[in-house]
Scaffold this motif. Structure first.
Motif, short mmCIF file in Angstrom:
data_model
loop_
_atom_site.label_atom_id
_atom_site.label_comp_id
_atom_site.label_asym_id
_atom_site.label_seq_id
_atom_site.Cartn_x
_atom_site.Cartn_y
_atom_site.Cartn_z
N MET A 1 33.93 -39.59 -37.20
CA MET A 1 33.45 -38.29 -37.68
C MET A 1 32.22 -38.55 -38.54
SD MET A 1 35.72 -35.36 -39.56
CE MET A 1 36.81 -36.45 -40.32
N VAL A 2 31.09 -37.95 -38.16
CA VAL A 2 29.87 -38.19 -38.92
C VAL A 2 29.87 -37.29 -40.15
CG1 VAL A 2 27.35 -37.98 -38.90
CG2 VAL A 2 28.57 -38.85 -36.88
N HIS A 3 29.61 -37.83 -41.27
CA HIS A 3 29.57 -37.04 -42.50
C HIS A 3 28.15 -36.54 -42.71
CE1 HIS A 3 31.57 -35.92 -46.27
NE2 HIS A 3 30.34 -35.95 -46.76
N GLN A 4 28.00 -35.21 -42.62
CA GLN A 4 26.66 -34.66 -42.82
C GLN A 4 26.25 -34.82 -44.27
OE1 GLN A 4 28.08 -30.95 -40.65
NE2 GLN A 4 25.90 -30.67 -40.71
N LYS A 5 24.96 -34.83 -44.48
CA LYS A 5 24.45 -34.94 -45.86
C LYS A 5 24.92 -33.72 -46.64
CE LYS A 5 20.38 -35.84 -48.50
NZ LYS A 5 19.07 -35.38 -48.78
N ARG A 6 25.52 -33.94 -47.77
CA ARG A 6 26.11 -32.89 -48.57
C ARG A 6 25.00 -32.11 -49.29
NH1 ARG A 6 28.58 -29.76 -48.83
NH2 ARG A 6 30.59 -30.68 -48.50
N GLY A 7 25.16 -30.82 -49.34
CA GLY A 7 24.32 -30.03 -50.23
C GLY A 7 24.73 -30.31 -51.66
N GLU A 8 24.13 -29.63 -52.56
CA GLU A 8 24.36 -29.92 -53.97
C GLU A 8 25.78 -29.55 -54.40
OE1 GLU A 8 21.56 -27.69 -56.13
OE2 GLU A 8 21.83 -28.88 -57.95
N ILE A 9 26.37 -30.41 -55.24
CA ILE A 9 27.61 -30.00 -55.91
C ILE A 9 27.23 -29.79 -57.38
CG2 ILE A 9 29.90 -30.70 -56.68
CD1 ILE A 9 30.43 -31.94 -54.09
#
Lengths: 338, 338
Positions: A1-9
């Protein structure tokens, strides 16, 4: 499962500590219930010239009697709500500016344009609670002017008031003392109306002419004038009238080339009535993001202030405190007081 | 070690995903479902289901033959909640599963961290325990008693909030995070009490291999995840903002209720205010003012959120870290998930 780049937390800063100086009716009716309902906000003290024991006990908040000389004894806080009468505000503003504490000031902001300028020069982290500037109908009028939706603006009428009978206020209420209140109907009620006009017209209230006031003692009970505003490089006349002795309609009316529009300045739940030149009428509804009640309007102002405290990013201080409003009040009193 | 794992209630949310994960790890899985309709999904994943009614001990004993671990995942609810009827049905399932389990098998009962009740949920009364919490406590006691009487090896798992690719909570959150900016009404660094399906599998494996019996374990991710960890694990490029917990409303329910009751009973009953002591009347009005301010702010917030921003809230964000013994030596959930 590719982990997409996370937006800001983003994590909100915990618990902004608010101190309240001046614990009158407006604090009890609006500010405290709202602050009690907000997350990450804690009221750390209540202070007034007369120690607000009852209010402190109701909300479980430490209460103090205060004067500018005893300021240093108050608990530490991140921001202050200053809700004292405008006439006794100066020393507190100086203390708060020296401590670089952000201040949310109840209206009216200052006694004079000179005092206003001094306050904002000393402290840029400051906002005034002209909550009517959040009203949906007022912001609709602002958009109509900006976009020239009904053509160019030609003239305006702004009035508010009514025959004041029972006041619900005590004999020694601060509004009976000009040293505390700064004046009568103009500074008490007229400041709201002027703040709405300055918001609609982007702070471009320029001058007054033909001012006429009725005073009882040193307090004005009726004030009318022709105010001039600068809109799209044109001078626009505004017939301005506030009164506690005459049944004046509460109304802001804008006359454009192709239509006249009106709203009730003190009714956030009402839309804008449109009267096209060719006849008929209809209502422009409120946007979903506009407040429907006074509490909601107060809340939006608090949200703006707390966002500024948390981010330490402050809007233009003259707009945030409506310098144009204070300047107009100053001009009118200057012209009518003997 | 290759295990033979029987899962009673394999067509439930947790049971189904557990079956798939065990199967993917190469274990011999016996998913037990009550009817063939419940078998459809699992059979598309290459699993062969056994149809057996857990309420019938004889039918179950054939199904559980040779199992190293028997997992009681089935749970009956009555009209969405817990009742005497649901308790008796669940008790029967536990009893029959234990009776039918092979002598040397490890029998695992899926309870819930809600069995900790007020110890983890600050909004739950210590004196009025919710029926679900009570039912879980009773069923745990029944499970231990049946294991003892029948000389079977049992262990109770108090499962945290179950997360996994097939869990409704997870899929809802994953979809929300993919499509919207999200505001979470939680503290980012608070313990989440979340348990991933992979951790549950590891826990079952550990108890079976190491013959850990006669204990009650709190089963959450190891190490315990914060809410930031939970949201970070979802794929998505939108912003997630933690706005902190709202004020708990448990304490404020009585006064608004009293006020609303008095008002709703009509003008006839407002006479009661003449008899109420002033302090009590003011107490109710002040509490109602705070309640109403909270309601108006919540209504404003629901209109303010743009279609791109979703707000997430729920009781689980209030929970404290679940207490109790945990199974040591379990693999890190983040690694196991990959």
């Amino acid at each position: 499962m590719v982990h997409q780049k996370r937006g800001e937390i983003v994590m909100e800063k915990m618990d902004v500590r608010i101190g309240i100086i001046g614990c009158g009716k407006i604090v009890e009716t609006f500010h405290l219930p709202i602050l009690a309902a907000l997350r990450n906000v804690r009221v750390v003290f209540l202070a007034d010239a007369v120690q607000p024991r009852v209010l402190g006990k109701k909300y479980g908040i430490p209460d103090f009697s205060i004067s500018p000389e005893t300021f240093a004894s108050l608990p530490a806080c991140d921001a202050v709500l200053l809700a004292t009468p405008v006439g006794v505000r100066e020393k507190y503003m100086r203390e708060l500016a020296a401590r670089k504490i952000p201040v949310f000031v109840e209206k009216p902001f200052a006694l004079s344009a000179k005092q206003h300028a001094a306050f904002v020069k000393a402290n840029k982290k400051i906002m005034c609670n002209y909550m009517r500037q959040t009203y949906g109908n007022v912001n609709t009028l602002r958009e109509l002017v900006e976009n020239e939706s009904f053509g160019k603006l030609k003239r305006m009428v702004a009035s508010e008031g009514g025959i004041l009978t029972s006041t619900g206020k005590s004999t020694t209420h601060y509004q009976t003392d000009i040293r505390m209140s700064g004046g009568g109907v103009l500074i008490e009620k007229g400041c709201h109306l002027l703040s709405e006009l300055s918001h609609i017209l982007n702070e471009e209230l320029v001058s007054v002419s033909k001012p006429k006031a009725i005073y009882q003692g040193d307090l004005d009970v009726d004030m009318r004038a022709k105010i001039v505003a600068r809109v799209m490089k044109k001078n626009i006349p505004i017939d301005f009238h506030v009164s506690t002795i005459e049944a004046v309609p509460s109304c802001i009316r804008l006359e454009f080339e192709n239509a006249a529009v009106e709203c009730a300045p003190n009714s956030p739940w009402l839309g804008v009535d449109v009267y096209p030149m060719k006849g008929g009428s209809y209502v422009l509804p409120l946007s979903t993001s506009s407040p429907r009640t006074y509490t909601q309007a107060f809340y939006l102002m608090w949200k703006k202030f707390l966002d500024a405290v948390r981010s330490d990013e402050w809007a233009d201080v003259n707009a945030a405190t409506s310098y144009a409003t204070t300047a107009m009040i100053d001009m009118l009193y200057e012209a009518t007081r003997k | 070690m290759n295990m033979r794992v029987a899962i009673v209630g394999a067509n439930g949310n947790a049971g189904a995903e557990l079956s798939i994960v065990f199967h993917a790890r190469g274990h011999d899985v016996i998913p037990i479902v009550r009817n063939k309709l419940g078998a459809s999904f699992l059979e598309t994943k290459g699993l062969k289901c056994t149809v057996a009614d857990a309420a019938d001990a004889e039918s179950l004993s054939h199904a559980l033959r040779g199992a190293d671990a028997v997992v009681i995942s089935a749970n009956v609810i009555d009209d969405g909640g817990s009742s005497r009827k649901s308790y008796l049905a669940n008790q029967k399932i536990i009893q029959n599963s234990i009776l039918a389990a092979p002598v040397n098998a490890c029998v695992v009962y899926f309870s819930s961290i809600r069995a900790h009740s007020w110890r983890i949920d600050p909004t739950t009364s210590r004196w009025l325990i919710p029926p679900y919490d009570l039912e879980k406590q009773w069923l745990e006691n029944d499970f231990k008693r049946f294991c003892h009487v029948n000389e079977k090896n049992g262990v109770v798992f108090r499962l945290g909030h179950v997360f996994g690719n097939l869990q409704p909570r997870s899929t809802t959150m994953q979809r929300m995070v993919r499509e919207h900016d999200v505001e979470v009404e939680a503290n980012a660094d608070d313990a989440s009490n979340v348990v991933h399906i992979t951790t549950i599998c590891d826990a079952i494996q550990a108890c079976t291999e190491k013959k850990i019996y006669d204990k009650t374990f709190t089963v959450v991710n190891s190490p315990q995840w914060t809410w930031k960890d939970v949201y970070d694990s979802y794929e998505g490029t939108h912003t997630i903002r933690f706005v902190g917990l709202p004020r708990p409303t448990k304490k404020s329910r009585l006064a608004p209720f009293l006020w609303k009751t008095i008002k709703s009973l009509g003008r006839a009953f407002l006479f009661i205010r003449l008899y109420l002591p002033v302090a009590f009347d003011e107490f109710i009005r002040e509490k109602h003012a705070r309640y109403r301010a909270g309601q108006e702010i919540a209504e404003m917030e629901s209109r303010l959120g743009s279609s791109r921003t979703k707000r997430v809230s729920g009781p689980m964000y209030f929970y404290r870290a679940a207490p109790g013994n945990t199974i040591s030596g379990l693999p890190d959930a983040k690694k196991a998930m990959k």
